[in-house]
Write an enzyme that holds these catalytic residues in place. Structure first.
Site, mmCIF file in Angstrom:
data_model
loop_
_atom_site.group_PDB
_atom_site.id
_atom_site.type_symbol
_atom_site.label_atom_id
_atom_site.label_comp_id
_atom_site.label_asym_id
_atom_site.label_seq_id
_atom_site.Cartn_x
_atom_site.Cartn_y
_atom_site.Cartn_z
ATOM 1 N N HIS A 293 0.816 -1.232 0.000
ATOM 2 C CA HIS A 293 0.000 0.000 0.000
ATOM 3 C C HIS A 293 0.847 1.279 0.000
ATOM 4 O O HIS A 293 0.460 2.284 -0.579
ATOM 5 C CB HIS A 293 -0.972 0.004 1.179
ATOM 6 N N LYS A 297 6.007 5.308 -1.589
ATOM 7 C CA LYS A 297 6.828 6.208 -0.777
ATOM 8 C C LYS A 297 8.322 5.998 -1.022
ATOM 9 O O LYS A 297 9.144 6.824 -0.594
ATOM 10 C CB LYS A 297 6.513 6.009 0.707
ATOM 11 N N HIS A 322 2.390 9.639 -3.682
ATOM 12 C CA HIS A 322 2.887 8.268 -3.537
ATOM 13 C C HIS A 322 1.914 7.205 -4.094
ATOM 14 O O HIS A 322 2.371 6.181 -4.597
ATOM 15 C CB HIS A 322 3.317 7.965 -2.089
#
Length: 430
Positions: A293, A297, A322
């Site tokens: 998920h 990043k 992100h």
């Protein structure tokens, strides 16, 4: 259908001959001539013989139908996606029925080239030990060496078995052992026998036996390929999963604040998805999506991602990219395509105020709606350097308040129905 009509035609013809003979015999009886009476006796014997022939023909036809049905059954196994064990069961049981055998076994060549018993059964479908058939190895060896079927209707009187002590020791009568070949390569043997009856394995049926063995060999070869593909697929899936966990571990090592967060939210998302009736196939993709998920990043510079102070508007905008970075990173990986919903959409909100696309309501994928609730829950009940963890009761109250705005109301309701033990067990994962 054509075969059945032919059988009926032959039996009807025999029946018609019997009726005509009876009519002739009745007429001859009325003559009263001693010479005619003698002829009538002979006709009576012929009528009896004809009746036996009719019954034998009926039995033979019934046996042939039964054996053809068994043969067709093996053919259906070939076209199925059954694993090797199921195919071996079907082949062994079908052969015992086909040949009216007492028991049997099947051997296959292993990777070292040795032939080993894979299954041994009796007529009641009960498994037998390999030791039961140790006396039959000489017969099997003969089939393996010559690659030809061995069949006898009475082994005790068959000169081919005079020197084989196993025949006398086990009092074998009917024996059948046939090679299993695929493209002329010997892959195994099938063996059945019977101690109680002679003549049940007829040499007239060698063609039928050969057809059965050929179909069985193909079925077994296909099943081995299927099992091999299944094993390879499982190994590949394990390698994929290990790679994903490696990526996540790298991200956790980079951002110590959220270490352990990914494992916890993945476990809880799976539990919540199951509760909401998500099927097993979709669960696999949800698990992968939950693991990845925050993978986007990795594209955020350390100076922004790990910044201890408040972010500027420009930095906040970059952080909110992100999900887009995740989408761009994962889209080229075909097997992860079904798992993209969570990495791409878990920051969307029910009322349309989320990012990156401003989706709302049911246009947000269900997997992302489920994950969003779990993600916020874990973030708020966990300690962070800049704040202490909130009490679970307070977080539940906040989820209710944000239901219909941030979160899908149905997902919130399902989440709040999870028992406290489930929630606590997930929190302890690190």
């Amino acid at each position: 259908m054509t075969q059945t009509r032919t059988e009926e035609s032959i039996l009807n013809e025999i029946d018609s001959i019997q009726r005509k003979m009876m009519q002739v015999m009745v007429r001859l009886t009325s003559v009263g001539n001693p010479q005619v009476s003698s002829i009538n006796l002979e006709l009576t014997q012929l009528a009896r013989n004809l009746a036996r022939l009719q019954e034998d023909t009926r039995v033979r036809f019934a046996t042939q139908r039964e054996r053809m049905e068994a043969l067709a059954g093996v053919g259906s196994v070939i076209n199925s996606s059954l694993g090797l064990k199921k195919v071996l069961d079907e082949v062994m049981d079908s052969l015992i029925v086909l040949m009216k055998a007492e028991r049997g076994f099947l051997m296959l060549k292993d990777e070292k080239g040795d032939f080993r018993v894979q299954i041994a059964r009796d007529a009641n479908n009960q498994d037998l030990t390999e030791d039961v058939f140790s006396i039959s190895k000489s017969i099997v060896r003969q089939v393996l060496e010559r690659g030809e079927t061995v069949l006898t209707t009475n082994a005790r009187t068959d000169p081919r078995f005079e020197q084989q002590a196993s025949v006398a020791a086990y009092q074998l009568l009917s024996i059948l052992c046939a090679p299993l070949k695929v493209k002329d390569e010997l892959i195994g043997v099938i063996y059945v026998d019977n101690r109680a009856q002679t003549g049940i394995f007829s040499s007239d049926e060698l063609e039928l036996i050969s057809m059965f063995a050929n179909q069985a060999a193909v079925a077994i070869d296909n099943a081995r390929l299927f099992d091999g593909l299944q094993a390879s697929n499982e190994e590949l899936q394990e390698a994929y999963h290990a790679t994903l966990e490696g990526w996540v571990r790298a991200l956790d090592l980079r951002d110590k604040e959220t270490e352990g967060h990914t494992k916890r939210v993945t476990a809880l998302t799976e539990k919540l998805a199951r509760k909401m009736g998500v099927d097993e196939n979709a669960l696999v993709h949800i698990q992968r999506g939950a693991l990845l998920h925050d993978i986007g990043k990795m594209a955020i510079p350390d100076g922004i991602l790990l910044k201890p102070a408040a972010l500027s508007p420009e930095e906040r905008t970059l952080i909110e990219m992100h999900p887009v970075y995740a989408y761009e990173m994962l889209t080229p990986i075909r097997f992860l395509s079904p798992a993209l919903d969570i990495p791409y959409c878990h920051h969307e909100k029910w009322d349309g105020t989320g990012y990156p696309r401003g989706l709302s309501g049911d246009t947000i994928p269900l997997a992302a709606r489920i994950f969003a609730v779990v993600d916020v829950w874990d973030a708020l009940v966990s300690d962070r350097p800049y704040r202490k963890a909130m009490k679970p009761e307070d977080v539940k109250r906040k989820l209710r308040e944000d239901s219909g705005r941030h979160f899908d109301p149905q997902v919130v309701d399902a989440f709040l129905e999870l028992d406290d033990q489930t929630l606590r067990s997930v929190v302890t994962i690190s």
